[in-house]
Design a protein around this motif. Structure first.
Motif, PDB file in Angstrom:
ATOM      1  N   THR A 190       4.149   0.762   5.114  1.00  0.00           N
ATOM      2  CA  THR A 190       3.026  -0.016   4.581  1.00  0.00           C
ATOM      3  C   THR A 190       3.252  -0.437   3.124  1.00  0.00           C
ATOM      4  O   THR A 190       2.534  -1.266   2.594  1.00  0.00           O
ATOM      5  N   LYS A 197       0.836  -1.212   0.000  1.00  0.00           N
ATOM      6  CA  LYS A 197       0.000   0.000   0.000  1.00  0.00           C
ATOM      7  C   LYS A 197       0.862   1.251   0.000  1.00  0.00           C
ATOM      8  O   LYS A 197       1.999   1.236   0.450  1.00  0.00           O
ATOM      9  N   CYS A 226       1.222   1.219  12.621  1.00  0.00           N
ATOM     10  CA  CYS A 226      -0.153   0.724  12.622  1.00  0.00           C
ATOM     11  C   CYS A 226      -0.924   1.728  13.465  1.00  0.00           C
ATOM     12  O   CYS A 226      -0.549   2.003  14.602  1.00  0.00           O
ATOM     13  N   THR A 262      -4.700  -7.651  13.516  1.00  0.00           N
ATOM     14  CA  THR A 262      -5.031  -6.834  12.357  1.00  0.00           C
ATOM     15  C   THR A 262      -6.371  -6.174  12.613  1.00  0.00           C
ATOM     16  O   THR A 262      -7.265  -6.790  13.181  1.00  0.00           O
ATOM     17  N   GLN A 263      -6.462  -4.906  12.240  1.00  0.00           N
ATOM     18  CA  GLN A 263      -7.776  -4.253  12.334  1.00  0.00           C
ATOM     19  C   GLN A 263      -8.196  -3.804  10.942  1.00  0.00           C
ATOM     20  O   GLN A 263      -8.814  -4.560  10.219  1.00  0.00           O
ATOM     21  N   CYS A 264      -7.817  -2.587  10.543  1.00  0.00           N
ATOM     22  CA  CYS A 264      -8.245  -2.177   9.203  1.00  0.00           C
ATOM     23  C   CYS A 264      -7.522  -2.962   8.125  1.00  0.00           C
ATOM     24  O   CYS A 264      -8.004  -3.085   7.007  1.00  0.00           O
ATOM     25  N   GLY A 265      -6.351  -3.491   8.446  1.00  0.00           N
ATOM     26  CA  GLY A 265      -5.650  -4.360   7.512  1.00  0.00           C
ATOM     27  C   GLY A 265      -4.733  -3.642   6.541  1.00  0.00           C
ATOM     28  O   GLY A 265      -4.032  -4.291   5.763  1.00  0.00           O
ATOM     29  N   PHE A 266      -4.710  -2.330   6.568  1.00  0.00           N
ATOM     30  CA  PHE A 266      -3.947  -1.588   5.565  1.00  0.00           C
ATOM     31  C   PHE A 266      -2.442  -1.798   5.749  1.00  0.00           C
ATOM     32  O   PHE A 266      -1.703  -1.882   4.787  1.00  0.00           O
ATOM     33  N   CYS A 267      -2.001  -1.885   6.992  1.00  0.00           N
ATOM     34  CA  CYS A 267      -0.567  -2.072   7.254  1.00  0.00           C
ATOM     35  C   CYS A 267      -0.188  -3.545   7.299  1.00  0.00           C
ATOM     36  O   CYS A 267       0.991  -3.879   7.425  1.00  0.00           O
ATOM     37  N   THR A 268      -1.203  -4.429   7.269  1.00  0.00           N
ATOM     38  CA  THR A 268      -0.982  -5.832   7.621  1.00  0.00           C
ATOM     39  C   THR A 268      -0.049  -6.591   6.675  1.00  0.00           C
ATOM     40  O   THR A 268       0.880  -7.258   7.137  1.00  0.00           O
ATOM     41  N   PRO A 269      -0.253  -6.527   5.351  1.00  0.00           N
ATOM     42  CA  PRO A 269       0.654  -7.297   4.482  1.00  0.00           C
ATOM     43  C   PRO A 269       2.115  -6.909   4.695  1.00  0.00           C
ATOM     44  O   PRO A 269       2.998  -7.776   4.738  1.00  0.00           O
TER      45      PRO A 269
END
Lengths: 767, 156
Positions: free
Chosen positions: B47, B37, B134, B97-104
């Motif tokens: 991210t 992202k 995050c 994980t919450q919104c998932g934007f930073c997750t990958p």
């Protein structure tokens, strides 16, 4: 760690109350979750926005010819292109043009927009647009704005927006666009006679929500309709604003909301949608605009605020009266300023039993970025000021900070503000629990301060939500609800709520994003309302499906009456079992079919702000800090929060909400500040605007989940995730004060703390 | 235009890129791999992290031409690796994980650090992940998940 109180045992098969894994974890971990910026539609162009370099200026001319001549540029939008419609928007006050018309009022205001075949070309075209400005006097700060001869940021009449929800909006008063206040009891007399009076002025900075995903929109016109893929917390309100702006029926505006990469209020109401829709209209092709961080930072932010407050008490520590005046810097356009102002005023007294209260809050324009919602708005701005004063009263009265709160806190059923909902939470129980969780009574080492704070936040916004639950022929269910998944985990919570009612595993229930064409109406995602209100709609919709299942079961077993039990995706009677697919087949025959339930929530009165709130969100935090007087560095060593949630639908997700709010609270208390000078934002990048990293995580953290089943939502639930934010800011401020450093301005940077601890002036004498 | 050849998620690809093009844009806009992202653009948030020759790199400030001759792994490739499931399992159990934007990006960074044995205690986890922001979780779930993974060793 988490403490659940009272202790609960979750029964076998129970869906509500278990910490099931998030239903969206797999998609997110695998990188399959789609966000607006990941999406494209055929023929799509890329949009970029030319933004004002001046805080206040007249636009003399705009020449777009060189930009249009660049190969790959399809359209350039300026204010002129919006004059065929009424181009002003704003859900509270219609004060904001789609693109600047004749004047710019903050650095970053859109002046033009380019649509091109790729983003680099669009970016290059921005540099080819020639704008001639005449600079005008700048109202850079609250003090500038409130000065007697201040230039006016706006001078036209107030035009109420579609969703201000605040009764009649009065006319402007100079740069003040909205006022809210209340008074009860004999305030002046109490102050005259009080044995203890504490008075002070407190400054809260403007801050950036920093949802990691920036505001992003794709707009596509087709067949007289417009479709948006957009980062919306409130898709139905954005639909209404776009419909009104472009003169379309509601049904001809379609908003699709995939996953959001964080919101925290920054994606509430309308943001980048109007300009994207206008640019797509001009280009005649779909357009995608994805903000960069420096653009989102000036699209909306949290209000800076100044609070003057005084508190009266008797020498035993009984609180008597409070008076507060609060000024919120809403920037160049109102955005959600009026609501933030009202909510801040409601939080200003704190949840104490007063004989007199007077609060007046003003929403003030400056030539800075517009300010809107950010998690626990209002409470975050004022709770720390009030709690510092309560602690000072305690110090002078010679009693403990926990004890003074226990003596003065409201009890359930007592009035919080004149009119409106009485207190619906056990604050005295909560404050004791958080003190124990922090280790309040443990001995303190030198340099250590402990703080505790309690407040209330008007939560729930306007109570209108609806949901549809469909049980499919194979026994899986689908929940349609217009609440946005932005990280908080509501899809998981809705699955658990529906599953509990339908007596089936939540893993077999799907809940996806909003498409306003198919998803039923939901007012908004914010104010901690999703679990409480949308969740109630889901519960009611599921109950209709459940009633259907019971009716069919009644035909299978005519003698069973009410004795049929629904359990684990099947109906049971006298040891006989019929699965849901069998029941559905019984009704529809073998070809399939669907059981459909609808549920809704609407206000019992008018739903006005004055009648509310839906519930009072409890804002409790406690912190232990170490203050290094040599360097001014404050480190948070331990935090404790109370999630007073009525019923925890998913305890692990509740805990994670409190932890997230705690960290943002640490950021607001210690690190974050948008630094403006004369209307220029000096730190518009994450290099200079620092948010908490994992290194800022306190070594110890406790979340106490309180489940008194006293919420208005499903199974006695009420929302969470915001209260801890205000609670922790105030707890850190009071902890630093407890360590002996005077605090009246946030964030508590090393420089501020050092200056205060050394008795130095706040700033060097320079501009 | 410059022709570059790289090993992308185990598949050899060659493509023409402008010298100014960033790896992040090439991955997202030209190849359609959107797991990485864009956020801060200044190498702070992490991210946009992908692995280049196995090491975490901020693709928002990494020129695509620099990837010539190298191996690039994005989440779309790593999720097929056996090591992915173990990390995903821990993140899921701990609601990290919450919104998932930073997750990958977080998953890729954790993988590289775990593989290299750099996550030994809480301090090393805090050090190692300081470049991955995050905003949602407050990091507690991430710390718990990664601490569990670190205590289990590299696990191959």
């Amino acid at each position: 760690m988490t403490i659940r109180t009272p202790e609960r045992i979750v029964g076998e098969g129970a869906q509500v109350g278990r910490s099931m894994p998030r239903v969206d974890a797999g998609e997110k971990l695998r990188g399959e979750a789609r966000y607006v910026g990941d999406m494209s539609v055929p023929g799509m162009l890329h949009g970029k926005v030319l933004r004002s370099p001046f805080p206040h200026a007249r636009i003399i001319s705009i020449d777009v010819s060189a930009a249009l001549a660049l190969p790959g540029v399809v359209a350039v939008l300026t204010g002129e292109d919006t004059l065929d419609i009424d181009p002003y928007w704003g859900h509270a006050i219609k004060d904001r043009p789609i693109v600047a018309i004749g004047e710019v009022r903050f650095v970053g205001e859109p002046v033009a927009a380019v649509a091109a075949e790729d983003e680099a070309t669009a970016e290059a075209a921005l540099a080819e647009i020639v704008v001639e400005y005449e600079e005008l006097p700048v109202v850079g700060t609250l003090d500038d704005a409130l000065a007697a001869d201040a230039p006016l940021v706006h001078d036209g009449p107030i035009r109420p927006g579609l969703f201000h929800g605040l009764g009649t909006l009065p006319d402007r008063d100079g740069n003040i666009c909205y006022r809210y206040g209340f008074e009860r009891g004999s305030v002046d007399e109490v102050f005259e006679q009080a044995e203890i009076v504490v008075e002070g002025e407190y400054t809260f900075p403007g801050v950036y929500q920093y949802a990691m995903e920036t505001h992003s929109v794709i707009a596509q016109w087709e067949g007289g309709e417009v479709t948006l893929w957009a980062t919306c917390q409130h898709p139905f309100l954005v639909r209404a604003e776009i419909a009104a702006l472009f003169d379309l029926p509601l049904g001809r505006v379609r908003i699709i909301v995939p996953y959001l990469g964080g919101g925290f209020g920054s994606k509430s109401y309308t943001k980048m949608e109007p300009i994207t829709v206008a640019l797509a209209r001009k280009a005649g092709r779909p357009v995608r605009i994805v903000n960069r961080v420096d653009e989102s930072m000036v699209t909306t932010r949290r209000h800076g605020a100044k609070t003057w407050m005084r508190t009266a008490a008797d020498r035993s520590g009984r609180l008597l009266a409070r008076e507060a005046r609060v000024w919120f810097d809403t920037g160049a356009y109102a955005d959600n300023g009026p609501r933030v102002t009202a909510t801040g005023a409601d939080s200003a007294p704190g949840p104490y039993r007063w004989s007199g209260v007077r609060v007046e809050a003003s929403c003030v324009h400056t030539h800075t970025a517009p300010s809107g919602s950010y998690r626990a708005f209002g409470a975050s701005h004022v709770q720390w000021a009030g709690e510092l004063q309560v602690d000072e009263v305690a110090r002078r009265a010679g009693i403990d900070p926990v004890e003074i709160r226990r003596l003065n806190l409201l009890t359930p059923g007592e009035q919080v503000r004149p009119g409106g909902k009485p207190l619906d939470a056990d604050l005295i129980g909560d404050i004791r629990k958080v003190a124990d969780a922090l280790g309040w009574d443990e001995p303190r080492e030198p340099g250590i301060g402990r703080g505790i704070s309690v407040g209330l936040l008007a939560a729930g916004a306007h109570p209108v939500s609806s949901a549809i639950v469909r049980l499919e022929a194979d026994g899986e269910a689908i929940v349609l609800v217009g609440s946005t998944e932005m990280g908080q985990g509501q899809r998981t919570a809705f699955a658990q709520i529906a599953a509990e009612v339908l007596a089936m595993p939540a893993e077999r229930i799907r809940c996806q994003g909003t498409d306003t064409r198919f998803t039923p109406y939901d007012r908004s995602t914010g104010a901690s309302r999703s679990t409480t209100l949308a969740g109630l709609a889901v519960q009611r919709a599921a109950a209709e499906v459940r009633a259907d299942l019971m009716e069919i079961a009644g035909k299978v077993w005519p003698d069973a009456g009410d004795a049929v039990e629904l359990r684990d995706g099947a109906a049971w009677w006298k040891g006989e079992r019929r699965s849901y697919p069998e029941l559905i087949a019984r009704r529809f025959g073998l070809s399939g079919g669907q059981l459909i339930g609808e549920g809704g929530v609407h206000p019992e009165g008018t739903g006005s702000y004055a009648e509310g709130p839906v519930f009072w969100e409890v804002c409790i935090g406690a912190a232990e800090v170490h203050v290094d007087r040599e360097t001014g560095v404050v480190s948070v060593r331990r935090t404790a929060t109370v999630a007073d949630v009525g019923t925890a639908i998913n305890p692990l997700l509740v805990e994670r909400q409190d932890e997230g709010a705690t960290m943002q609270g640490i950021g607001n208390a210690l690190l974050e500040e948008m630094v403006y000078r004369e209307g220029m934002l000096l730190n518009d990048s994450l290099l200079d605007y620092r948010i908490p990293t994992i290194e800022d995580l306190p070594p110890e953290q406790v979340c106490v989940i309180v489940e008194n089943a006293d919420g208005p939502g499903p199974f006695g639930a009420k929302g969470c995730g915001e209260g801890a934010f205000a609670g922790i800011i105030a707890a850190i401020a009071t902890a630093v004060a407890d360590a002996g450093v005077r605090v009246d301005e946030l964030p508590l940077t090393p420089e501020r703390v050092w200056r205060s601890s050394q008795g130095q002036p706040k700033e060097d004498a320079k501009g | 235009m410059t022709r570059i050849a790289l090993q992308l998620n185990g598949v050899r690809r060659s493509l023409d890129v402008e010298p100014r093009e960033l790896l992040l844009d090439v991955l997202r806009e030209r190849i359609g791999l959107t797991g990485a992202k864009r956020s801060c653009d200044v190498q702070v948030c992490g991210t946009c992290t992908v692995l280049v020759d196995g090491q975490p790199v901020s693709s928002c400030t990494y020129l695509a031409v620099e990837a010539d001759g190298r191996e690039v792994t994005t989440i779309e490739g790593f999720r097929e690796d056996p090591a992915f499931e173990r990390i995903a399992g821990a993140f899921t159990r701990h609601a990290a994980t919450q919104c998932g934007f930073c997750t990958p990006a977080m998953v890729l960074t954790v993988h590289a650090l775990l593989r290299d044995g750099e996550l030994t205690d809480e301090g090393s986890i805090r050090d190692g992940l300081a470049g991955n922001l995050c905003r949602c979780t407050g990091y507690r779930g991430i710390l718990d998940a990664v601490a569990e993974l670190a205590s289990e060793g590299t696990g191959g």
